[in-house]
Design a protein around this motif. Structure first.
Motif, PDB file in Angstrom:
ATOM      1  N   GLY A   1      55.133  69.315  59.774  1.00 15.34           N
ATOM      2  CA  GLY A   1      53.881  68.578  59.796  1.00 15.34           C
ATOM      3  C   GLY A   1      54.080  67.102  59.509  1.00 15.34           C
ATOM      4  O   GLY A   1      53.435  66.242  60.130  1.00 15.34           O
ATOM      5  N   LEU A   2      54.980  66.789  58.573  1.00 16.61           N
ATOM      6  CA  LEU A   2      55.266  65.390  58.268  1.00 16.61           C
ATOM      7  C   LEU A   2      55.861  64.667  59.475  1.00 16.61           C
ATOM      8  O   LEU A   2      55.474  63.531  59.792  1.00 16.61           O
ATOM      9  CB  LEU A   2      56.238  65.314  57.086  1.00 16.61           C
TER      10      LEU A   2
ATOM     11  N   LEU B   1      48.652  69.372  64.772  1.00 14.60           N
ATOM     12  CA  LEU B   1      49.399  70.337  63.960  1.00 14.60           C
ATOM     13  C   LEU B   1      48.996  71.766  64.278  1.00 14.60           C
ATOM     14  O   LEU B   1      49.852  72.664  64.366  1.00 14.60           O
ATOM     15  CB  LEU B   1      49.192  70.047  62.467  1.00 14.60           C
ATOM     16  N   ALA B   2      47.698  71.983  64.460  1.00 15.82           N
ATOM     17  CA  ALA B   2      47.224  73.330  64.762  1.00 15.82           C
ATOM     18  C   ALA B   2      47.782  73.819  66.099  1.00 15.82           C
ATOM     19  O   ALA B   2      48.195  74.975  66.231  1.00 15.82           O
ATOM     20  CB  ALA B   2      45.699  73.352  64.785  1.00 15.82           C
ATOM     21  N   ALA B   3      47.824  72.921  67.084  1.00 16.75           N
ATOM     22  CA  ALA B   3      48.281  73.310  68.424  1.00 16.75           C
ATOM     23  C   ALA B   3      49.781  73.558  68.459  1.00 16.75           C
ATOM     24  O   ALA B   3      50.247  74.587  68.975  1.00 16.75           O
ATOM     25  CB  ALA B   3      47.900  72.227  69.432  1.00 16.75           C
ATOM     26  N   VAL B   4      50.567  72.622  67.909  1.00 18.81           N
ATOM     27  CA  VAL B   4      52.026  72.706  68.020  1.00 18.81           C
ATOM     28  C   VAL B   4      52.621  73.705  67.037  1.00 18.81           C
ATOM     29  O   VAL B   4      53.564  74.430  67.372  1.00 18.81           O
ATOM     30  CB  VAL B   4      52.651  71.310  67.815  1.00 18.81           C
ATOM     31  N   LEU B   5      52.082  73.766  65.837  1.00 14.22           N
ATOM     32  CA  LEU B   5      52.689  74.591  64.795  1.00 14.22           C
ATOM     33  C   LEU B   5      52.072  75.977  64.659  1.00 14.22           C
ATOM     34  O   LEU B   5      52.762  76.922  64.278  1.00 14.22           O
ATOM     35  CB  LEU B   5      52.601  73.873  63.442  1.00 14.22           C
ATOM     36  N   LEU B   6      50.781  76.104  64.972  1.00 15.05           N
ATOM     37  CA  LEU B   6      50.102  77.376  64.715  1.00 15.05           C
ATOM     38  C   LEU B   6      49.475  78.000  65.961  1.00 15.05           C
ATOM     39  O   LEU B   6      48.785  79.013  65.853  1.00 15.05           O
ATOM     40  CB  LEU B   6      49.008  77.167  63.650  1.00 15.05           C
ATOM     41  N   GLU B   7      49.679  77.360  67.116  1.00 17.42           N
ATOM     42  CA  GLU B   7      49.156  77.893  68.375  1.00 17.42           C
ATOM     43  C   GLU B   7      47.643  78.067  68.329  1.00 17.42           C
ATOM     44  O   GLU B   7      47.081  79.048  68.841  1.00 17.42           O
ATOM     45  CB  GLU B   7      49.827  79.228  68.717  1.00 17.42           C
ATOM     46  N   ARG B   8      46.974  77.107  67.697  1.00 20.24           N
ATOM     47  CA  ARG B   8      45.509  77.129  67.605  1.00 20.24           C
ATOM     48  C   ARG B   8      44.939  75.921  68.336  1.00 20.24           C
ATOM     49  O   ARG B   8      45.363  74.786  68.084  1.00 20.24           O
ATOM     50  CB  ARG B   8      45.065  77.073  66.144  1.00 20.24           C
TER      51      ARG B   8
END
Length: 255
Positions: free
Chosen positions: A120-121, A142-149
Motif C-alpha cells: 500500500g505504501l 489499493l482496493a482494486a490492485v491489492l484486494l480485487e475490489r
C-alpha cells in the motif's frame, strides 16, 4: 467460515490507512533526510565540509535518494521504479521475516498485514509521483490492485472524512512526536508507524490473502524453516514489481 466483508467495511479500513501514508511518504520523499538540498552551493559550504567530507557528501548527493540532486533530475517513471525497487526491498524483507519458521509462522496474520502495508505504501508513493493526491482515488487504487475490489467513488469517500482524519492522526502520532522532538522523522518513529498501520489492516484479515504474492516456487521455499525468509523476501519483491506495474496502469486508465 471466513467473515464476508462489505465494500463499505473495506473502504472504512483503507481510508485512514491512505491518509496515514501521506505524512510517512512526505517524510521520506520531501523531508530531505540526508540534508542535501543546497549543500553544495559554494557560497554556503562551511569550512568544516571540505576535503574528504565534502567529497563524501557529493557522492551522497549523486545517489538517487529523496532530497538529492539526482532525485530532482529523475523522471516520473524513474521515481516510480525507485519506490518499487529501493523501498520495496526493505518492505519485502520485513514482510518476509515471518517465514523464518516455515509453514507454521508463514500462516500468521502478521505476514499478510505487513506485506499489504508495504504494498500500500509503494502504491500510494507511485500515485504521488503521477500527481494523484486525491485520497478517494488512492483508496480505490489499493482496493482494486491489492484486494480485487472495484469500489465506487461514493463508497471510497465515506460518510465522515473528519473521523477518517482523526484515525489517521492516531496512526501517525509517532511521526508527529518525532517531528516535534527532533525536527524530523526518526527510524524508530517510521517503524512504529508501519507497525500501527499493519495492525489497522488486521481488521480485514479475511481479505488479505487476495493481495498479490510471490510465485509458487517462492511459496515452496518459504515453507522451509529458516531459509523460508529467503523465499518470503523474493516472493514479496516479485509481488511488489507486479503491483507497481498494475498500479501505474490502473491510474492511467482512470485518467
Amino acid at each position: 467460515m471466513a467473515e464476508v466483508l462489505t465494500d463499505e467495511r473495506i473502504a472504512g479500513v483503507l481510508r485512514p490507512f491512505v491518509r496515514a501514508t501521506g505524512p510517512l511518504l512526505v517524510a521520506l520523499r520531501e523531508g530531505d533526510p540526508l540534508r542535501l538540498r543546497g549543500r553544495f552551493d559554494d557560497a554556503d559550504v562551511p569550512e568544516s565540509e571540505v576535503g574528504a567530507l565534502r567529497g563524501a557528501l557529493r557522492k551522497l548527493d549523486a545517489m538517487q535518494l529523496p532530497g538529492s540532486t539526482a532525485w530532482d533530475a529523475m523522471s516520473v517513471e524513474q521515481r516510480c521504479d525507485w519506490w518499487a525497487q529501493r523501498v520495496g526491498r526493505v518492505l519485502a524483507l520485513i514482510a518476509g521475516l515471518p517465514r523464518f519458521g516455515g509453514v507454521i509462522t508463514s500462516r500468521l496474520p502478521i505476514r499478510n498485514a505487513l506485506g499489504i502495508t508495504g504494498q500500500g505504501l509503494v502504491l500510494c508513493a507511485i500515485a504521488g509521483e503521477l500527481g494523484v493526491t486525491d485520497p478517494v482515488v488512492r483508496v480505490r487504487l489499493l482496493a482494486a490492485v491489492l484486494l480485487e475490489r472495484d469500489l465506487s467513488p461514493e463508497v471510497a469517500a465515506g460518510p465522515d472524512p473528519e473521523a477518517d482524519d482523526e484515525r489517521a492522526a492516531e496512526l501517525t502520532e509517532d511521526l508527529d512526536a518525532a517531528e516535534r522532538e527532533h525536527g524530523r522523522a526518526t527510524p524508530k518513529a517510521v517503524a512504529r508507524t508501519v507497525w500501527r498501520m499493519a495492525r489497522a489492516l488486521w481488521e480485514i484479515d479475511s481479505e488479505l490473502d487476495k493481495r498479490p504474492q510471490g510465485r509458487f516456487y517462492h511459496e515452496l521455499i518459504g515453507s522451509v524453516p529458516v531459509i523460508g525468509v529467503v523465499g518470503g523476501y523474493l516472493g514479496e519483491r516479485s509481488a511488489l514489481r507486479r503491483i507497481a506495474r498494475q498500479g501505474v496502469r490502473w491510474l492511467r486508465t482512470q485518467r
